[in-house]
Design an enzyme around this catalytic site. Structure first.
Site, PDB file in Angstrom:
ATOM      1  CG  ASN A  50      -0.441  -0.217   2.291  1.00  8.84           C
ATOM      2  OD1 ASN A  50       0.738  -0.738   2.891  1.00  8.84           O
ATOM      3  ND2 ASN A  50      -1.018   0.332   3.622  1.00  8.84           N
ATOM      4  CD  GLU A  52      -1.549   4.964   4.559  1.00  5.41           C
ATOM      5  OE1 GLU A  52      -1.185   5.515   5.423  1.00  5.41           O
ATOM      6  OE2 GLU A  52      -2.153   3.714   5.039  1.00  5.41           O
ATOM      7  CB  CYS A  61      -5.164  -1.251  -1.798  1.00  4.75           C
ATOM      8  SG  CYS A  61      -6.650  -0.580  -0.907  1.00  4.75           S
ATOM      9  CD  GLU A  63      -5.318  -5.847  -1.258  1.00  6.28           C
ATOM     10  OE1 GLU A  63      -4.854  -4.723  -1.306  1.00  6.28           O
ATOM     11  OE2 GLU A  63      -6.234  -6.079  -0.617  1.00  6.28           O
ATOM     12  CB  CYS A  94     -11.132  -2.539   0.284  1.00  3.77           C
ATOM     13  SG  CYS A  94     -10.194  -1.862  -1.166  1.00  3.77           S
ATOM     14  CB  CYS A  97      -8.608  -4.312  -3.834  1.00  3.23           C
ATOM     15  SG  CYS A  97      -7.417  -2.965  -3.504  1.00  3.23           S
TER      16      CYS A  97
HETATM   17  N1  THU Z   1      -5.159  -1.620   2.606  1.00  2.00           N
HETATM   18  C1  THU Z   1      -4.720  -2.411   1.622  1.00  2.00           C
HETATM   19  O1  THU Z   1      -3.544  -1.970   1.019  1.00  2.00           O
HETATM   20  N2  THU Z   1      -5.259  -3.502   1.264  1.00  2.00           N
HETATM   21  C2  THU Z   1      -6.473  -3.927   1.820  1.00  2.00           C
HETATM   22  O2  THU Z   1      -6.885  -5.075   1.235  1.00  2.00           O
HETATM   23  C3  THU Z   1      -7.160  -3.321   2.851  1.00  2.00           C
HETATM   24  C4  THU Z   1      -6.550  -1.958   3.333  1.00  2.00           C
HETATM   25  C5  THU Z   1      -4.516  -0.543   3.176  1.00  2.00           C
HETATM   26  C6  THU Z   1      -4.956   0.888   2.626  1.00  2.00           C
HETATM   27  C7  THU Z   1      -4.522   1.782   3.677  1.00  2.00           C
HETATM   28  O3  THU Z   1      -3.075   2.090   3.125  1.00  2.00           O
HETATM   29  C8  THU Z   1      -4.380   0.973   4.927  1.00  2.00           C
HETATM   30  O4  THU Z   1      -4.468  -0.404   4.569  1.00  2.00           O
HETATM   31  C9  THU Z   1      -5.413   1.120   5.849  1.00  2.00           C
HETATM   32  O5  THU Z   1      -6.761   0.969   5.712  1.00  2.00           O
END
Ligand code: THU
Length: 145
Positions: A50, A52, A61, A63, A94, A97
């Site tokens: 991920n 941000e 994310c 994925e 999520c 994704c």
């Molecule tokens: N996140 C992911 O990278 N993948 C997921 O399946 C769930 C959430 C990340 C997004 C964000 O940077 C952090 O997790 C918290 O939501």
């Protein structure tokens, strides 16, 4: 959801790759690093984490970051994805994704892990009736590869 216990070594390796790349996550806001590893039929694994942003909604994310890296490497037919979030807890993908991966293979295996071990789902169970090119109707709008 129809959970399936996974013991095969390819899934163990895939989850390890997700955990390895998780250390590269850029998550200064959520402090929730995530790694994803995608397996292809030639045995190759493509990973992502991920990423941000101070403008929170721009976060990508793990994925999606892995799948984008795969497409850039001309790999568009994933067999399985492993997702590693907090150690010992499931990190289900999520909704965004789920839809993003559905584009490339609705039947792919989604590998998650909790304290009891690895479990697998079929992506189409996690996203029933996902949106696909079939819904676009017009042949010219559909992806040919
Ligand atoms: N996140 C992911 O990278 N993948 C997921 O399946 C769930 C959430 C990340 C997004 C964000 O940077 C952090 O997790 C918290 O939501």
């Amino acid at each position: 959801m129809e959970a399936q216990l996974l013991t095969e070594s390819k899934y163990v390796r895939l989850m390890q790759a997700a955990k390895d790349v998780r250390t590269s996550a850029y998550a200064p806001y959520s402090h929730f690093p995530v790694g994803a590893a995608i397996l292809f039929s030639d045995g190759e694994i493509v990973t992502g984490c991920n990423v941000e942003n101070a403008s929170f909604g721009l976060t990508v994310c793990a994925e999606r970051s892995a799948m984008c890296a795969a497409v850039a490497a001309s790999k568009k037919h994933p067999l399985a994805v492993a997702i590693a979030g907090e150690e010992g807890k499931l990190c289900p993908p999520c909704g965004a994704c789920r839809q993003f991966l559905y584009e490339f293979n609705p039947q792919m295996t989604v590998v998650l892990e909790d304290a009891a071990g690895l479990i697998g789902y079929q992506l189409s169970e996690l996203l029933p009736a996902g949106f696909s090119a079939d819904e676009l109707g017009e042949e010219k709008n559909k992806c040919k590869n």
